[in-house]
Write a protein that holds these residues in place. Sequence first.
Motif, PDB file in Angstrom:
ATOM      1  N   GLU A 183       0.834  -1.205   0.000  1.00 45.44           N
ATOM      2  CA  GLU A 183       0.000   0.000   0.000  1.00 45.44           C
ATOM      3  C   GLU A 183       0.866   1.252   0.000  1.00 45.44           C
ATOM      4  O   GLU A 183       2.003   1.250   0.488  1.00 45.44           O
ATOM      5  N   SER A 184       0.296   2.322  -0.531  1.00 45.48           N
ATOM      6  CA  SER A 184       0.947   3.630  -0.490  1.00 45.48           C
ATOM      7  C   SER A 184      -0.128   4.705  -0.559  1.00 45.48           C
ATOM      8  O   SER A 184      -1.296   4.415  -0.868  1.00 45.48           O
ATOM      9  N   GLY A 185       0.266   5.941  -0.281  1.00 50.69           N
ATOM     10  CA  GLY A 185      -0.647   7.061  -0.426  1.00 50.69           C
ATOM     11  C   GLY A 185      -1.215   7.605   0.867  1.00 50.69           C
ATOM     12  O   GLY A 185      -1.952   8.599   0.857  1.00 50.69           O
ATOM     13  N   LEU A 218      -7.630  11.917   0.018  1.00 51.33           N
ATOM     14  CA  LEU A 218      -6.429  11.120  -0.216  1.00 51.33           C
ATOM     15  C   LEU A 218      -6.793   9.992  -1.164  1.00 51.33           C
ATOM     16  O   LEU A 218      -7.942   9.536  -1.178  1.00 51.33           O
ATOM     17  N   ARG A 219      -5.802   9.524  -1.914  1.00 43.61           N
ATOM     18  CA  ARG A 219      -6.003   8.326  -2.720  1.00 43.61           C
ATOM     19  C   ARG A 219      -4.961   7.292  -2.335  1.00 43.61           C
ATOM     20  O   ARG A 219      -3.758   7.542  -2.465  1.00 43.61           O
ATOM     21  N   LEU A 220      -5.434   6.170  -1.861  1.00 41.56           N
ATOM     22  CA  LEU A 220      -4.557   5.065  -1.527  1.00 41.56           C
ATOM     23  C   LEU A 220      -4.399   4.155  -2.741  1.00 41.56           C
ATOM     24  O   LEU A 220      -5.338   3.965  -3.511  1.00 41.56           O
ATOM     25  N   SER A 221      -3.213   3.602  -2.871  1.00 41.15           N
ATOM     26  CA  SER A 221      -2.936   2.628  -3.921  1.00 41.15           C
ATOM     27  C   SER A 221      -2.432   1.344  -3.286  1.00 41.15           C
ATOM     28  O   SER A 221      -1.787   1.379  -2.228  1.00 41.15           O
ATOM     29  N   THR A 246      -3.130  -3.028  -9.782  1.00 45.02           N
ATOM     30  CA  THR A 246      -3.278  -2.046  -8.719  1.00 45.02           C
ATOM     31  C   THR A 246      -4.753  -1.839  -8.374  1.00 45.02           C
ATOM     32  O   THR A 246      -5.606  -1.807  -9.270  1.00 45.02           O
ATOM     33  N   TYR A 293      -7.245   0.826  -5.982  1.00 47.75           N
ATOM     34  CA  TYR A 293      -7.209   2.178  -5.417  1.00 47.75           C
ATOM     35  C   TYR A 293      -8.356   2.377  -4.429  1.00 47.75           C
ATOM     36  O   TYR A 293      -9.396   1.729  -4.524  1.00 47.75           O
ATOM     37  N   GLN A 348     -10.121   5.915  -3.353  1.00 51.32           N
ATOM     38  CA  GLN A 348     -10.240   7.366  -3.330  1.00 51.32           C
ATOM     39  C   GLN A 348     -11.090   7.758  -2.139  1.00 51.32           C
ATOM     40  O   GLN A 348     -12.231   7.310  -2.012  1.00 51.32           O
ATOM     41  N   THR A 396      -0.971   1.281   5.520  1.00 53.45           N
ATOM     42  CA  THR A 396      -0.519   2.651   5.375  1.00 53.45           C
ATOM     43  C   THR A 396      -1.352   3.533   6.304  1.00 53.45           C
ATOM     44  O   THR A 396      -2.570   3.378   6.391  1.00 53.45           O
TER      45      THR A 396
END
Length: 122
Positions: A6-8, A18-21, A78, A80, A82, A116
């Motif tokens: 995970e990131s973001g 925020l948008r997590l990936s 991936t 996401y 949002q 994250t």
Amino acid sequence: QVQLVESGGGLVQAGGSLRLSCAASGRTFSSYAMGWFRQAPGKEREFVAAISWSGGSTYYADSVKGRFTISRDNAKNTVYLQMNSLKPEDTAVYYCAAATRSSWYVEEYDYWGQGTQVTVSS
């Protein structure tokens, strides 16, 4: 085997976005349903959103419905999340996970990322 990263995450003010990936390894990503969960300090891990392997079906917890959107790009391996109109109560560590079918239940997911941190200030 599927590995998830995970990131973001980060710090954002209430009302922000925020948008997590979640990047997945392995050629079988497109065969898995994917979910996002979160865990706040002292609380159990809870379901946030899930998406079917094709992306054709999505599911949300009532607490995030209308504010969060889950999506996936199978060509990029991936998924996401949002997150809009964030609230302080959204503060938690967010995890992505893979399962053979879409589910609300933690125990039905086979693979998990490391998480994250998302912090929403008031």
